[in-house]
Design a protein around this motif. Structure first.
Motif, mmCIF file in Angstrom:
data_model
loop_
_atom_site.group_PDB
_atom_site.id
_atom_site.type_symbol
_atom_site.label_atom_id
_atom_site.label_comp_id
_atom_site.label_asym_id
_atom_site.label_seq_id
_atom_site.Cartn_x
_atom_site.Cartn_y
_atom_site.Cartn_z
ATOM 1 N N TYR A 53 -14.112 33.992 37.877
ATOM 2 C CA TYR A 53 -15.516 33.638 38.047
ATOM 3 C C TYR A 53 -15.690 33.109 39.467
ATOM 4 O O TYR A 53 -14.918 32.247 39.909
ATOM 5 N N CYS A 54 -16.700 33.580 40.181
ATOM 6 C CA CYS A 54 -16.919 33.088 41.540
ATOM 7 C C CYS A 54 -18.308 33.504 42.021
ATOM 8 O O CYS A 54 -19.021 34.246 41.343
ATOM 9 N N GLY A 55 -18.670 33.031 43.196
ATOM 10 C CA GLY A 55 -20.017 33.206 43.710
ATOM 11 C C GLY A 55 -20.343 34.612 44.181
ATOM 12 O O GLY A 55 -19.472 35.366 44.628
ATOM 13 N N ALA A 56 -21.626 34.937 44.093
ATOM 14 C CA ALA A 56 -22.140 36.189 44.648
ATOM 15 C C ALA A 56 -22.518 36.022 46.114
ATOM 16 O O ALA A 56 -23.084 36.929 46.723
ATOM 17 N N LEU A 114 -13.262 30.270 41.064
ATOM 18 C CA LEU A 114 -13.308 29.994 42.489
ATOM 19 C C LEU A 114 -14.627 29.287 42.783
ATOM 20 O O LEU A 114 -15.458 29.134 41.893
ATOM 21 N N PRO A 115 -14.870 28.859 44.005
ATOM 22 C CA PRO A 115 -16.180 28.283 44.325
ATOM 23 C C PRO A 115 -17.317 29.246 43.974
ATOM 24 O O PRO A 115 -17.179 30.465 44.076
ATOM 25 N N GLY A 116 -18.427 28.683 43.558
ATOM 26 C CA GLY A 116 -19.581 29.492 43.187
ATOM 27 C C GLY A 116 -20.759 28.610 42.838
ATOM 28 O O GLY A 116 -20.719 27.391 43.033
ATOM 29 N N GLY A 117 -21.792 29.228 42.305
ATOM 30 C CA GLY A 117 -23.013 28.511 41.969
ATOM 31 C C GLY A 117 -23.115 28.195 40.489
ATOM 32 O O GLY A 117 -22.108 28.073 39.790
ATOM 33 N N VAL A 118 -24.369 28.082 40.005
ATOM 34 C CA VAL A 118 -24.566 27.646 38.630
ATOM 35 C C VAL A 118 -24.034 28.673 37.628
ATOM 36 O O VAL A 118 -23.614 28.309 36.529
ATOM 37 N N GLY A 119 -24.051 29.967 37.981
ATOM 38 C CA GLY A 119 -23.496 30.967 37.080
ATOM 39 C C GLY A 119 -22.002 30.789 36.899
ATOM 40 O O GLY A 119 -21.481 30.876 35.777
#
Length: 203
Positions: free
Chosen positions: A10-13, A107-112
């Motif tokens: 899971y990680c940021g777009a 990994l780093p990411g946002g609310v998703g």
């Protein structure tokens, strides 16, 4: 002894503000490829998603992207060689990602990214799986979340009676060794009885 053959990431777009986020995403993708471990991820070709998937694919690794139809134009489905599964909605996407993965790495990411991570922690706490869950704490990105878990524990909303172990790696090179040490067959793992949905703890 169970093995790690696939990892859901899971990680940021987006790539984020710190160049270390991209560097560590690429490094982890390279590790997956070199170790013959399939990447299971959200199917996007942008941001950290695209970075980790590209690193796997371009180094001879195996990639499975799972993306809902409505996100294909927004997140640009992955362009390199990969198995691409298009789902009808987010629920189907998350179910398939869960079923195909032996472990989960955020990994780093946002609310998703946060939502997906917390969902896996909750499912583990409820005894629905015993797959390892890990955050890559690049440049201390996850420190506020880890402090929040500590605060919840100090406030007696997270209790030791039904913990979920959250692994924390500071560098990409630490991830696979940590996951391999943590993985164990369900038959040898004591699963917690569902009944305390708030009990989420970290090691």
């Amino acid at each position: 002894m169970a093995t790690i053959d696939s990892v859901c990431v899971y990680c940021g777009a987006s790539k984020g503000a710190d160049p270390r986020f991209v560097a560590e995403a690429r490094a982890f993708g390279l590790d997956l490829a070199h170790n013959g471990i399939r990447l299971i991820y959200g199917g996007g070709g942008i941001g950290l998603m695209g970075e980790v998937a590209s690193a796997v694919a371009l180094n001879g690794g195996h990639v499975t992207g799972i993306i809902p139809e409505f996100l294909i134009s927004r997140e640009r489905a992955f362009a390199h060689k990969a198995e691409l599964i298009v789902t009808q909605d987010m629920h189907e996407r998350k179910r398939l990602m869960f079923e195909r993965a032996d472990a989960f790495v955020a990994l780093p990411g946002g609310v998703g990214t946060l939502e997906e991570l917390v969902e896996q922690l909750t499912w583990a706490q409820l005894g629905q799986h015993a797959k390892p869950i890990l955050v890559l704490n690049t440049a201390g990105f996850w420190d506020p979340f880890l402090r929040l878990l500590d605060h919840m524990r100090d406030s007696a909303f997270i209790r030791d009676a039904a913990p979920v172990n959250l692994l924390v790696a500071n560098e990409a090179s630490e991830i696979l060794p940590m996951l391999r040490r943590a993985v164990a067959p369900l038959s040898e793992t004591t699963l917690h009885t569902p009944g305390d949905a708030e009990a989420v703890a970290r090691m």
